[in-house]
Design a protein around this motif. Structure first.
Motif, PDB file in Angstrom:
ATOM      1  N   GLY A   1      16.545   3.263  -2.044  1.00 41.31           N
ATOM      2  CA  GLY A   1      16.332   2.922  -0.640  1.00 41.31           C
ATOM      3  C   GLY A   1      15.340   1.792  -0.467  1.00 41.31           C
ATOM      4  N   CYS A   2      14.261   1.824  -1.230  1.00 43.20           N
ATOM      5  CA  CYS A   2      13.255   0.763  -1.152  1.00 43.20           C
ATOM      6  C   CYS A   2      13.840  -0.576  -1.590  1.00 43.20           C
ATOM      7  CB  CYS A   2      12.051   1.120  -2.015  1.00 43.20           C
ATOM      8  SG  CYS A   2      11.146   2.577  -1.469  1.00 43.20           S
ATOM      9  N   ILE A   3      14.642  -0.556  -2.643  1.00 45.24           N
ATOM     10  CA  ILE A   3      15.235  -1.798  -3.156  1.00 45.24           C
ATOM     11  C   ILE A   3      16.172  -2.411  -2.119  1.00 45.24           C
ATOM     12  CG2 ILE A   3      16.718  -2.792  -4.939  1.00 45.24           C
ATOM     13  CD1 ILE A   3      15.739  -0.618  -6.832  1.00 45.24           C
ATOM     14  N   GLN A   4      16.964  -1.587  -1.463  1.00 43.78           N
ATOM     15  CA  GLN A   4      17.962  -2.094  -0.529  1.00 43.78           C
ATOM     16  C   GLN A   4      17.358  -2.781   0.687  1.00 43.78           C
ATOM     17  OE1 GLN A   4      20.422  -2.208  -2.640  1.00 43.78           O
ATOM     18  NE2 GLN A   4      21.866  -1.711  -1.018  1.00 43.78           N
ATOM     19  N   LEU A   5      16.125  -2.457   1.009  1.00 41.96           N
ATOM     20  CA  LEU A   5      15.496  -3.059   2.180  1.00 41.96           C
ATOM     21  C   LEU A   5      14.731  -4.346   1.867  1.00 41.96           C
ATOM     22  CD1 LEU A   5      14.155   0.065   4.127  1.00 41.96           C
ATOM     23  CD2 LEU A   5      16.224  -1.270   4.544  1.00 41.96           C
ATOM     24  N   VAL A   6      14.682  -4.726   0.600  1.00 46.94           N
ATOM     25  CA  VAL A   6      13.980  -5.955   0.224  1.00 46.94           C
ATOM     26  C   VAL A   6      14.842  -7.160   0.591  1.00 46.94           C
ATOM     27  CG1 VAL A   6      12.992  -7.286  -1.678  1.00 46.94           C
ATOM     28  CG2 VAL A   6      12.750  -4.785  -1.639  1.00 46.94           C
TER      29      VAL A   6
ATOM     30  N   GLN B   1      -1.886 -11.006   6.984  1.00 47.61           N
ATOM     31  CA  GLN B   1      -2.533  -9.723   6.720  1.00 47.61           C
ATOM     32  C   GLN B   1      -1.525  -8.575   6.799  1.00 47.61           C
ATOM     33  OE1 GLN B   1      -5.651  -9.030   5.670  1.00 47.61           O
ATOM     34  NE2 GLN B   1      -5.852 -11.254   5.458  1.00 47.61           N
ATOM     35  N   LEU B   2      -0.614  -8.677   7.758  1.00 48.53           N
ATOM     36  CA  LEU B   2       0.413  -7.651   7.883  1.00 48.53           C
ATOM     37  C   LEU B   2       1.334  -7.661   6.672  1.00 48.53           C
ATOM     38  CD1 LEU B   2       1.705  -5.426   9.570  1.00 48.53           C
ATOM     39  CD2 LEU B   2       3.019  -7.180  10.787  1.00 48.53           C
ATOM     40  N   ALA B   3       1.646  -8.857   6.165  1.00 50.22           N
ATOM     41  CA  ALA B   3       2.500  -8.959   4.974  1.00 50.22           C
ATOM     42  C   ALA B   3       1.809  -8.340   3.765  1.00 50.22           C
ATOM     43  CB  ALA B   3       2.843 -10.421   4.710  1.00 50.22           C
ATOM     44  N   ILE B   4       0.504  -8.604   3.615  1.00 51.25           N
ATOM     45  CA  ILE B   4      -0.250  -8.029   2.494  1.00 51.25           C
ATOM     46  C   ILE B   4      -0.302  -6.511   2.610  1.00 51.25           C
ATOM     47  CG2 ILE B   4      -2.550  -7.846   1.462  1.00 51.25           C
ATOM     48  CD1 ILE B   4      -2.973 -10.802   2.262  1.00 51.25           C
ATOM     49  N   ALA B   5      -0.600  -6.027   3.824  1.00 57.32           N
ATOM     50  CA  ALA B   5      -0.657  -4.585   4.044  1.00 57.32           C
ATOM     51  C   ALA B   5       0.698  -3.944   3.759  1.00 57.32           C
ATOM     52  CB  ALA B   5      -1.079  -4.296   5.485  1.00 57.32           C
ATOM     53  N   GLY B   6       1.756  -4.632   4.155  1.00 53.67           N
ATOM     54  CA  GLY B   6       3.100  -4.109   3.901  1.00 53.67           C
ATOM     55  C   GLY B   6       3.414  -4.009   2.426  1.00 53.67           C
ATOM     56  N   ARG B   7       3.000  -5.026   1.650  1.00 54.84           N
ATOM     57  CA  ARG B   7       3.246  -4.987   0.203  1.00 54.84           C
ATOM     58  C   ARG B   7       2.484  -3.839  -0.452  1.00 54.84           C
ATOM     59  NH1 ARG B   7       2.290 -10.729   0.723  1.00 54.84           N
ATOM     60  NH2 ARG B   7       4.291 -11.854   0.837  1.00 54.84           N
ATOM     61  N   ILE B   8       1.257  -3.620  -0.015  1.00 53.65           N
ATOM     62  CA  ILE B   8       0.467  -2.509  -0.562  1.00 53.65           C
ATOM     63  C   ILE B   8       1.132  -1.176  -0.234  1.00 53.65           C
ATOM     64  CG2 ILE B   8      -1.750  -1.296  -0.424  1.00 53.65           C
ATOM     65  CD1 ILE B   8      -3.060  -4.011   0.106  1.00 53.65           C
ATOM     66  N   LEU B   9       1.617  -1.048   1.001  1.00 50.52           N
ATOM     67  CA  LEU B   9       2.286   0.185   1.400  1.00 50.52           C
ATOM     68  C   LEU B   9       3.561   0.397   0.593  1.00 50.52           C
ATOM     69  CD1 LEU B   9       2.646   2.641   3.216  1.00 50.52           C
ATOM     70  CD2 LEU B   9       3.733   1.149   4.915  1.00 50.52           C
TER      71      LEU B   9
ATOM     72  N   GLY C   1       4.268  -0.758  -2.361  1.00 48.52           N
ATOM     73  CA  GLY C   1       3.892  -0.392  -3.720  1.00 48.52           C
ATOM     74  C   GLY C   1       3.479   1.068  -3.828  1.00 48.52           C
ATOM     75  N   THR C   2       2.724   1.527  -2.839  1.00 54.55           N
ATOM     76  CA  THR C   2       2.302   2.927  -2.815  1.00 54.55           C
ATOM     77  C   THR C   2       3.499   3.855  -2.688  1.00 54.55           C
ATOM     78  OG1 THR C   2       0.209   2.291  -1.767  1.00 54.55           O
ATOM     79  CG2 THR C   2       0.837   4.612  -1.643  1.00 54.55           C
ATOM     80  N   VAL C   3       4.429   3.490  -1.793  1.00 55.15           N
ATOM     81  CA  VAL C   3       5.640   4.292  -1.607  1.00 55.15           C
ATOM     82  C   VAL C   3       6.444   4.359  -2.899  1.00 55.15           C
ATOM     83  CG1 VAL C   3       7.879   4.376  -0.443  1.00 55.15           C
ATOM     84  CG2 VAL C   3       5.811   3.900   0.870  1.00 55.15           C
ATOM     85  N   TRP C   4       6.597   3.225  -3.558  1.00 56.42           N
ATOM     86  CA  TRP C   4       7.366   3.181  -4.800  1.00 56.42           C
ATOM     87  C   TRP C   4       6.749   4.080  -5.860  1.00 56.42           C
ATOM     88  CZ3 TRP C   4      10.955  -0.449  -7.412  1.00 56.42           C
ATOM     89  CH2 TRP C   4      11.858  -1.002  -6.506  1.00 56.42           C
ATOM     90  N   ILE C   5       5.439   3.966  -6.056  1.00 58.56           N
ATOM     91  CA  ILE C   5       4.767   4.778  -7.076  1.00 58.56           C
ATOM     92  C   ILE C   5       4.927   6.258  -6.763  1.00 58.56           C
ATOM     93  CG2 ILE C   5       2.522   5.403  -8.046  1.00 58.56           C
ATOM     94  CD1 ILE C   5       1.713   2.452  -7.641  1.00 58.56           C
ATOM     95  N   SER C   6       4.676   6.621  -5.515  1.00 56.92           N
ATOM     96  CA  SER C   6       4.782   8.019  -5.117  1.00 56.92           C
ATOM     97  C   SER C   6       6.214   8.524  -5.231  1.00 56.92           C
ATOM     98  CB  SER C   6       4.287   8.191  -3.684  1.00 56.92           C
ATOM     99  OG  SER C   6       4.320   9.547  -3.293  1.00 56.92           O
TER     100      SER C   6
END
Length: 271
Positions: free
Chosen positions: A85-90, A13-21, A23-28
Motif C-alpha cells: 500500500g505504501c509503495i502504490q501511493l509513491v 517542512q511538510l515534505a520532510i515531515a511526510g517523509r519521516i512519517l 519511513g516510520t509507517v514502513w518500519i512499523s
C-alpha cells in the motif's frame, strides 16, 4: 541568500515531515507484517495454530478448520497489503515506473480481496471473540475492503484514473486499519494500562475500537479526495506539519510498545 517565502518553507517542512512519517509507517508495518507471517501464517503452515490463542483467546479452534484457514489467509494477505500500500501511493514510482505500479497494483488488489474473503469467512463460520457487535463491525470492514479493491481495479481497467485514484486512497485507508488497530491498542495500554478492555474484547474501549480503527480513516480519505484545496492554505500546512509530527511520535511509541511486548517475541519464537 534570499529567504524563501513562508508558503515555500511550509511546503518543504511538510515534505520532510511526510517523509519521516512514511519511513516510520514502513518500519512499523514491516515489523508487524513479519510478525503476522511468523506468528500466524507459519503457525498455520506448521500446525502450531493453537499459539494464536495466547494473543486472542478462542481464535483457533480445532473443530473449525475452515475458519482457521480463512483467518490464516486473512493474516497472510494482510501482511502483503501493508507493505504494498505504501509503495502504490509513491508518486515517483507511479510516474517513472508505471508498469511496476500496475503489476504491484494487481497483487495489492488481489491480496486485499483475499484479506476480505478470509476475514469474512471466519466471521460467518465461527464469529469474533467480541460478540455480535464486533461481528458487525469487522464484517463491515471486510465488505468495504473488498468493495474498494474491486472498484480500484475496475476504474484502472476502464481508464477512469481520477476515480481509480479515489478508490485507491480509500483502499489504502482501509488496508492500514488492522495495523492501526494494534497501534491504537498499543498506545492505550501504554498510557492507561488497558482501562475499558477485557480479555474477551467486550469492554467499553473494545466496543469503541470495533468501529474506530477504520471509519475515521475513510472520513480522512474523503477529505483528501474531495477537498485537497483545503490543504493548500498556509495555516492548513502549518497545522498539517504539527499533526504529522504528532502522528509520527504516536506511531513510534506504539510500535516500541508492541514490538517489545508482542511482535518481537512472536518473531523470535518462530525461529
Amino acid at each position: 541568500m534570499k529567504a524563501l517565502p513562508v508558503s515555500t518553507r511550509a511546503d518543504r517542512q511538510l515534505a520532510i515531515a511526510g517523509r519521516i512519517l512514511v519511513g516510520t509507517v514502513w518500519i512499523s508495518a514491516v515489523i508487524f507484517g513479519v510478525y503476522i507471517l511468523c506468528f500466524y501464517f507459519l503457525g498455520l503452515v506448521f500446525g502450531n495454530s493453537d499459539q494464536w490463542n495466547e494473543v486472542l483467546p478462542g481464535l483457533y479452534d480445532a473443530n473449525t478448520r475452515s475458519a482457521t484457514v480463512g483467518i490464516g489467509l486473512h493474516f497472510a494477505a494482510g501482511g502483503i497489503i501493508l507493505v504494498l500500500g505504501c509503495i502504490q501511493l509513491v508518486t515517483s514510482i507511479r510516474v517513472k515506473y508505471p508498469a511496476v505500479h500496475r503489476w504491484l497494483g494487481r497483487v495489492y488488489v488481489f491480496a486485499a480481496l483475499l484479506t476480505a474473503v478470509g476475514g469474512l469467512s471466519f466471521i460467518l463460520i465461527k464469529g469474533t471473540i467480541g460478540g455480535w457487535l464486533m461481528d458487525v463491525a469487522f464484517a463491515g470492514y471486510g465488505v468495504l475492503t473488498g468493495l474498494a479493491a474491486v472498484q480500484t481495479i475496475r476504474y484502472a481497467r476502464t481508464g477512469q484514473m481520477e476515480k481509480h485514484r479515489a478508490w485507491g486512497i480509500r483502499l489504502f485507508a482501509l488496508a492500514i486499519g488492522s495495523w492501526l488497530y494494534r497501534m491504537d491498542y498499543g498506545f492505550w495500554f501504554l498510557f492507561t494500562g488497558g482501562a475499558g478492555h477485557t480479555q474477551l474484547f467486550r469492554g467499553p474501549f473494545d466496543y469503541f475500537m470495533d468501529f474506530w480503527f477504520y471509519l475515521p480513516n475513510l472520513l480522512v480519505a474523503e477529505v483528501f479526495i474531495g477537498r485537497r484545496e483545503i490543504l493548500r492554505g498556509r495555516w492548513a500546512k502549518v497545522g498539517s506539519i504539527v499533526m504529522v509530527y504528532l502522528t509520527t511520535a504516536f506511531l513510534v511509541l506504539a510500535t516500541y510498545f508492541f514490538t517489545k511486548e508482542f511482535w518481537g517475541p512472536g518473531i523470535v519464537g518462530a525461529f
